[in-house]
Design an enzyme around this catalytic site. Structure first.
Site, PDB file in Angstrom:
ATOM      1  N   HIS A  14      31.456  35.120  41.505  1.00  0.00           N
ATOM      2  CA  HIS A  14      32.047  34.085  42.410  1.00  0.00           C
ATOM      3  C   HIS A  14      31.450  32.029  43.156  1.00  0.00           C
ATOM      4  CE1 HIS A  14      34.974  36.425  41.438  1.00  0.00           C
ATOM      5  NE2 HIS A  14      34.655  38.011  41.875  1.00  0.00           N
TER       6      HIS A  14
ATOM      7  N   GLU B 275      34.656  33.592  45.466  1.00  0.00           N
ATOM      8  CA  GLU B 275      34.798  32.318  45.386  1.00  0.00           C
ATOM      9  C   GLU B 275      35.380  31.158  46.553  1.00  0.00           C
ATOM     10  OE1 GLU B 275      38.049  30.791  42.240  1.00  0.00           O
ATOM     11  OE2 GLU B 275      37.062  32.750  41.505  1.00  0.00           O
TER      12      GLU B 275
ATOM     13  N   ASN C 247      42.628  38.602  38.480  1.00  0.00           N
ATOM     14  CA  ASN C 247      42.116  38.284  38.550  1.00  0.00           C
ATOM     15  C   ASN C 247      43.443  39.239  38.021  1.00  0.00           C
ATOM     16  OD1 ASN C 247      41.462  39.436  35.574  1.00  0.00           O
ATOM     17  ND2 ASN C 247      39.651  39.135  37.422  1.00  0.00           N
TER      18      ASN C 247
ATOM     19  N   THR D 267      40.292  30.550  40.640  1.00  0.00           N
ATOM     20  CA  THR D 267      40.906  30.174  39.112  1.00  0.00           C
ATOM     21  C   THR D 267      41.219  31.208  39.212  1.00  0.00           C
ATOM     22  OG1 THR D 267      37.810  31.250  39.101  1.00  0.00           O
ATOM     23  CG2 THR D 267      38.371  28.969  38.882  1.00  0.00           C
TER      24      THR D 267
END
Length: 691
Positions: free
Chosen positions: A74, A126, A219, A161
């Site tokens: 990250h 991140e 994610n 992301t």
């Protein structure tokens, strides 16, 4: 049963690279550390720890030197990276290449005059690292925050992301509406995008989706959200141990997808576990894994989903459990998402096995209640006190909350003395003793009386006359103030509040004030304490004496007029007297003829009597005495003296005749009187001859 594994499951390129770097460093002589968990997957982190790679936080990292420090995928701020290098550490940068590319883009755009906007979770490592590479970046977490950003020209928008593409595009669209020259850069990782597309596609084809990944993985959470949109049955697991075998028997086709930080070995283990089972083996496994639960049981489960008004819990039963909003504790009910998270273990109370929709009805509120009832029973048996809040009153007594359970304090158990007004206790926090307890009838009866008596006895033993203590003003009346001293009340009479005159206590004191008082008198039998406040203050008269002396000229105000003089206040709480004879050189019949109450007068101090606390004042002493003509004594002749003598002689003779006895004393008196008169006449004649 058919098992389909989605394409692009498991490690992405960035995570795979970081894990390989960490594995390489674990073989070196120097101790190796990762700055924070390398990836959001406990299984992978544990694998590295077993190889000697320890996880540390930023504070500890700053203290380490001559070590291998691996920067997680990250990323971290450039400033922190430089600090670690200065301590002679071998810094291994495992930051995802996608992120490094984003750092370069946002720095370049900021140099070109753009305002940087980052769409993502500001608490995610991140995003923290990304924001550190610009000076004034704005982090936006949802569309509501995006709507607050208006009238900015040259806006550059990038994304975390791991965001869902639709989520990012909706926020970017809102920014375009209210700002000029908005440049939108889709920085969602391509591997993330492909994995989300694969999840969407597979979710439409299967009866059940299994999402594998760390419960704190961003994610993986996004994959879970996508799967829920297109498949009715979605299970979230971290390892094969979480696989709910009992739920799989009713599904024909099962899809499997894994987050970007999930090791391949975990995915293989899950898939192999399902593939290797025949139907018979599966049913046996289901039977072995299922718990026997009954209503009123308290069981431990794992949270598999959290919504605004309900929480789903895997309790290893043939059906999931559900905690509705009204079965949560008060704190949990305010915002379930702040108190529950996927993967968290939680104790739940089984209300019923089927709520009508195929779910097990659960409660977290009742778990707490059961524990509290047990604690109350233990306190009752051990004769221990408990703490409660007074929440209401009625004719019979007070209602209280003890450990979240409703209890009752009868009027006779409130205090050892008669209590008329119950309402005044509402809102107070008490120590209580349990008189009786019945969980089945939901009945809890308590007492404060004994505790108050014990405290009163202890306090009375600690008090003595003349003692100076601090108390709180509890009540105000016209005649004084009641001061709370622990569990006791003392009376501060209005006359003992100050040396100056106090009309009403409320003019000087406020309810809730902490004041220092002196105990003037104690009467334990009558439960009375007399207090004084002015006794701790310097007497105004003493202060006056210390700063004034006889002969000083001062100004005062007339406060009272009497026939014999006027009282003048020369200082707060200090009065002096102007005698009627000291008002003027001229004759004054009454002070009110010359003065009025409220007049300011200049006076001279004639006398100060510290013992009697009296001050003598004068107005006329400040004025010159008027001139008067000299009076000459009246001249008397001998005939006058003789007449005076004859008159006195006749009076004496009459006295003698009225007396039954005549003695030497009478003779002596008459002779003395005659001599006195003769001498008086001679003196007057001598004075006259001098003229």
């Amino acid at each position: 049963m058919k098992v389909i594994v989605a394409e692009n499951s498991g490690f992405c390129g960035g995570v795979r690279r970081s894990v390989e770097l960490a594995n390489n460093e674990s073989n070196k002589e120097n101790k190796s550390y990762t700055l924070g968990p390398l990836v959001h997957n406990p299984t992978q982190v544990k694998m590295l720890e077993d190889k000697g790679v320890e996880v540390i936080d930023e504070n500890k990292a700053r203290e380490i030197s001559n070590a291998n420090i691996i920067i997680r995928s990250h990323g971290i701020s450039q400033k922190l990276k430089d600090e670690l290098k200065k301590n002679s550490n071998n810094v291994v940068d495992a930051t995802c290449p996608v992120l490094i590319n984003i750092y370069k883009k946002i720095k370049r755009k900021e140099d070109d005059g753009y305002q940087i906007v980052i769409v993502g979770d500001k608490e995610h490592p991140e995003i923290k690292a990304m924001a550190s590479y610009v000076n004034n970046g704005i982090i936006v977490k949802d569309e509501t925050e995006a709507k607050n950003i208006t009238n900015i020209s040259k806006l550059y928008v990038v994304s975390q992301t791991t965001n869902r593409i639709d989520f990012f595009e909706n926020i970017a669209h809102e920014l375009e509406k209210t700002n000029d020259d908005v440049v939108i850069e889709n920085t969602i990782c391509n591997a993330t995008r492909l994995r989300q597309e694969a999840c969407l596609s597979l979710s439409k084809k299967v009866d059940c989706m299994i999402v594998i990944g760390g419960f704190n993985s961003s994610n993986t959470n996004k994959l879970y959200q996508i799967a829920q949109k297109y498949c009715k049955n979605v299970l979230r697991i971290e390892t094969v141990k979480d696989l709910p075998l009992q739920k799989l028997s009713k599904f024909n086709i099962i899809g499997v997808i894994a987050g970007a930080s999930t090791p391949d070995s975990v995915i293989e283990e899950v898939v192999n576990r399902m593939d290797d089972l025949t139907n018979e083996e599966l049913m046996n496994s289901i039977d072995d894994s299922m718990k026997k639960i009954y209503p009123r049981d308290v069981v431990t489960g794992t949270i598999i989903d959290v919504k605004d008004d309900e929480v789903f819990v895997d309790i290893q039963y043939r059906a999931d459990g559900i905690v509705k909003l009204d079965e949560m504790t008060e704190e949990e009910r305010e915002n379930p998402k702040n108190h529950f998270e996927v993967g968290q273990e939680v104790e739940v109370y089984v209300i019923k096995l089927d709520d009508g929709e195929g779910n097990v009805a659960l409660s977290t509120r009742r778990v707490e209640g059961m524990k509290n009832w047990k604690a109350l029973r233990d306190a009752y048996e051990n004769k221990e006190t408990v703490k409660g809040d007074v929440v209401g009153s009625n004719k019979g007594g007070l209602t209280v909350k003890v450990m979240g359970i409703n209890g009752f304090v009868p009027a006779s158990q409130i205090a050892p003395y008669f209590v008329k007004n119950f309402k005044k206790f509402v809102g107070e926090h008490w120590d209580l003793k349990i008189i009786s307890i019945d969980e089945r009838k939901n009945r809890l009866v308590l007492s404060r009386k004994d505790i108050v008596e014990e405290k009163l006895d202890e306090q009375w033993d600690e008090l003595e006359e003349g003692q100076v203590i601090t108390g709180k003003v509890a009540r105000l009346t016209d005649f004084g103030a009641f001061i709370e001293i622990g569990s006791l009340d003392g009376l501060l009479h209005v006359s003992d509040i100050a040396w100056t005159r106090v009309e009403y206590p409320r003019d000087v004191l406020n309810i809730g004030d902490d004041i220092e008082v002196k105990i003037l008198k104690l009467n334990k039998e009558k439960n009375r304490i007399s207090l004084g406040r002015k006794q701790l203050l310097e007497k105004p008269f003493t202060e006056f004496v210390n700063t004034h002396e006889v002969g000083d000229v001062i100004t005062g105000k007339v406060v009272n007029l009497l026939d014999f003089g006027a009282f003048v206040e020369v200082q707060d709480g200090v009065e002096g007297l102007i005698h009627v004879s000291e008002i003027s050189w001229d004759h004054v019949e009454k002070p009110s003829d010359e003065l009025n109450v409220g007049d300011e007068v200049e006076v001279k101090i004639l006398s100060i009597d510290p013992e009697e606390e009296k001050i003598g004042l004068s107005i006329k002493a400040l004025k010159e005495a008027p001139e008067r003509s000299e009076r000459k004594p009246r001249r008397r002749d001998n005939n006058d003296n003789k007449n005076r003598f004859n008159a006195k002689a006749k009076r004496k003779s009459a006295q003698k005749e009225s007396s039954d006895d005549f003695g030497d004393n009478d003779l002596n008196n008459n002779i003395g009187f005659a001599i006195e008169e003769m001498l008086s006449g001679i003196e007057i004649d001598e004075e006259s001859s001098d003229e």
